[in-house]
Design a protein around this motif. Sequence first.
Motif, PDB file in Angstrom:
ATOM      1  N   UNK A  98      27.102  37.961  47.614  1.00 20.99           N
ATOM      2  CA  UNK A  98      27.291  38.045  49.062  1.00 20.99           C
ATOM      3  C   UNK A  98      26.368  37.116  49.842  1.00 20.99           C
ATOM      4  N   UNK A  99      25.311  36.597  49.186  1.00 25.81           N
ATOM      5  CA  UNK A  99      24.319  35.853  49.960  1.00 25.81           C
ATOM      6  C   UNK A  99      24.167  34.421  49.464  1.00 25.81           C
ATOM      7  N   UNK A 100      23.395  34.236  48.400  1.00 30.79           N
ATOM      8  CA  UNK A 100      22.970  32.891  48.052  1.00 30.79           C
ATOM      9  C   UNK A 100      24.087  32.065  47.409  1.00 30.79           C
TER      10      UNK A 100
ATOM     11  N   UNK B 273      35.454  40.265  45.704  1.00 30.18           N
ATOM     12  CA  UNK B 273      35.908  39.681  46.957  1.00 30.18           C
ATOM     13  C   UNK B 273      35.284  40.379  48.169  1.00 30.18           C
ATOM     14  N   UNK B 274      33.970  40.559  48.098  1.00 26.17           N
ATOM     15  CA  UNK B 274      33.244  41.130  49.219  1.00 26.17           C
ATOM     16  C   UNK B 274      33.077  42.634  49.180  1.00 26.17           C
TER      17      UNK B 274
ATOM     18  N   UNK C 126      43.325  55.256  33.592  1.00 26.36           N
ATOM     19  CA  UNK C 126      44.704  55.193  34.094  1.00 26.36           C
ATOM     20  C   UNK C 126      44.760  54.938  35.601  1.00 26.36           C
ATOM     21  N   UNK C 127      43.628  55.022  36.308  1.00 28.94           N
ATOM     22  CA  UNK C 127      43.603  54.703  37.737  1.00 28.94           C
ATOM     23  C   UNK C 127      43.362  53.211  37.984  1.00 28.94           C
ATOM     24  N   UNK C 128      43.259  52.443  36.924  1.00 27.61           N
ATOM     25  CA  UNK C 128      43.009  50.999  37.033  1.00 27.61           C
ATOM     26  C   UNK C 128      43.972  50.360  38.027  1.00 27.61           C
ATOM     27  N   UNK C 129      43.426  49.525  38.930  1.00 29.02           N
ATOM     28  CA  UNK C 129      44.246  48.927  39.984  1.00 29.02           C
ATOM     29  C   UNK C 129      43.978  47.426  40.138  1.00 29.02           C
ATOM     30  N   UNK C 130      43.737  46.771  38.997  1.00 31.49           N
ATOM     31  CA  UNK C 130      43.484  45.322  38.992  1.00 31.49           C
ATOM     32  C   UNK C 130      42.246  44.938  39.796  1.00 31.49           C
ATOM     33  N   UNK C 131      41.270  45.827  39.822  1.00 32.28           N
ATOM     34  CA  UNK C 131      39.963  45.545  40.400  1.00 32.28           C
ATOM     35  C   UNK C 131      38.912  46.163  39.480  1.00 32.28           C
ATOM     36  N   UNK C 132      37.637  45.832  39.678  1.00 37.82           N
ATOM     37  CA  UNK C 132      36.592  46.461  38.871  1.00 37.82           C
ATOM     38  C   UNK C 132      36.138  47.820  39.418  1.00 37.82           C
TER      39      UNK C 132
END
Length: 709
Positions: A233-235, A344-345, A418-424
């Motif tokens: 988020x910063x450097x 992504x933020x 099973x709750x995976x939604x293409x994000x970490x």
Amino acid sequence: MRKYVILLFSLLLLFITACTKQSKVKSDAEIVAADKAALTIPGDLNNVTSDLILPTSGDNGSTITWSSSNPAIIGNDGKVKPSSLGDATVILTATIKYGKASDTKEFIIIVKRIVGNQYEIINPGFETGDLTGWTATGEAFKDSHIINSDEFWGGRYGMEGNYMFTSDGSEGATGTLSSSTFILSGSGWITFKIGAAKHTDKLYISIMKTNNTLTTSDDEEVARFGNTMFDDDMYKGNMVQYKADLREFLGQELYIKIVDNATSDWAWISMDSFFVYYENEADLPADAVLATDVRPKEIACDVTAPSKYEIANGGFDTGNLCGWETTGEAFTHNEISDKPVNWFGTNYYPEDGYLYSSWKTDNEGKTGTMTSTVFELGGIGYITFRVGGAKPKSDLAKAMYISVHKEDGTEVARFMNYKFDNTPELFTYKADLSSFIGQKLYIKVVDNATSDWGVFFLDSFKTYYTDTNDLPENAFDAINLLAPDTTAPVISGTKNFNLKVGQNKPDWLDGVSALDDVDGEVEVTVDDSAVDLTTEGEYDLIYTATDASGNTATITVKVIVTAEDTVKPVIKGVKAEIFIVVNSLEPNWLEGITASDNVDGNLTASIVLDKGNLDLTTLGEYEITFTVTDSSGNTTVEATLVHVVEVLPTIENGGFETGDLTGWTPSGEAFKDEFITDQDEFWGGLYGKDGTYFFTSEGNEGFTGTLTS
């Protein structure tokens, strides 16, 4: 007679002289041999630090060409580029040619290592505009990576002087870059600026100690620094000013070695200003961050479980994997992180300070297992855990999952994300294992995936609860994949189809998928045997998905086939003309306007407004259009003429304040002067007149006619 004798004697003397000269002419081979014997290279060949003078012709007229065993150190033209990695031995081979004869002669050259001006390195800030003074291996460090602009897509690097190094745009290349040597002196502190280089175990700055030998194989790494301040988020690529305390190596010969073994996920580096001499510590940059040694450290694990009902280090809060037994390469101490996982933020934070993150070392592609200590299941028999990533897969050989085993190794439960939604994003799960209360169990995390979200994010394995009210409120029920599966997959993305006779068959499966709570994504099939695209009608299209346990889901949608549509859609509510005062705020031109079609129905949302060259700041007349097209390509266009005026137009006697119909033209019997009144009251209350007079035909119902202004 005497004259002839003298002439004969002279001719004989000339003949003897010519024969003598001819007997002294050298052969080609003799010339080559002579020039080879005489060939030398000026200077001390055991202590070369500058360019060599290589003869190109021999004393007897032979030609001499040269070839180098290591052109990177000595070119074929004798140009010398010393290495900072140590003294280099190079063989220069001279080829001597004359006529048809040739031979070679070798010279062994020792090129001495680059050294700076004793206390500093050569070209510390790349101000030569290239890598002069540095020695590169591999592809990660090139002269083309030296830039003279401080700006980049992430803002400003923080360049000092006129040049800096950045490998942005060359991510994936690996290699090393070594400086000239220096004697550490002064305060014993050095400084440098670096950015990007997210993975400090793969992209870092080494401080090397020389051992005064011809090779670097016995040089010793005495410190290693990385961009520990990297933050998504910063450097990012912006450089951070670091200072490093090397006082324990004062008086020793050192050099800097940048190592890049990273291939993805911020696997590039921006850097500048490697200054290795400060007379006093007070001279260091005021904003410098203390660089910490990132060399792997031997970890002495000494952790125990809080109780017999709990596992050791279930939340990785020791900052490592102590308490867990690992196999393979996927699980190491290096993946434990005290930083949030950024997507992504959006940050996904550890619960109590640390979590396991595959992204910390970019280890997707590595496999292995991680096993907890044994615990006795007590309390209410629930366990909880947090997991992210780990896309569910039905093939266990490629899957990632969390399993629970009895102490004898028998697997009693298996869970996937099973709750995976293409994000970490990390989801909290609660698992009901109450049927095993009193038994000794352990948890095993399995990573068999090498791609397609083959990454784990793990945290907070808790195995002891005494009250259901203590379970996390946001926890989802974990589904035991070893329990009988009676739940069918869920099909999504289906829709009805409106098609025309003779139209090509569309891709029925476009956007359609099925997800099973056990198997993850499962195949969807479609049955279109009842659909006839050559005949008008309404047909059933059937989608089916079946999981590995035989549970089947079906969805039936309609395919409506109609004849060729030639009827244009209808636009309503468009005014022929509109008057608007110059410099007014622009109205909502689409307000009150609708569109409909005999086949597609409501097309209001499809109306396209074209304002042309409309300018509400300039007096004039402008045309705007409203266009709508149906699915068959039939198009309707309606237009409005917009008058941009100084004042809105008025009509004569618009409020009937003359007390009659002056300025108006009536026809028929519905509109007469006597219908003008000044009485606002009537049997229904008040009309709501403006001014003194208004028109009403109340009481004269039944008459017809028109009234034109």
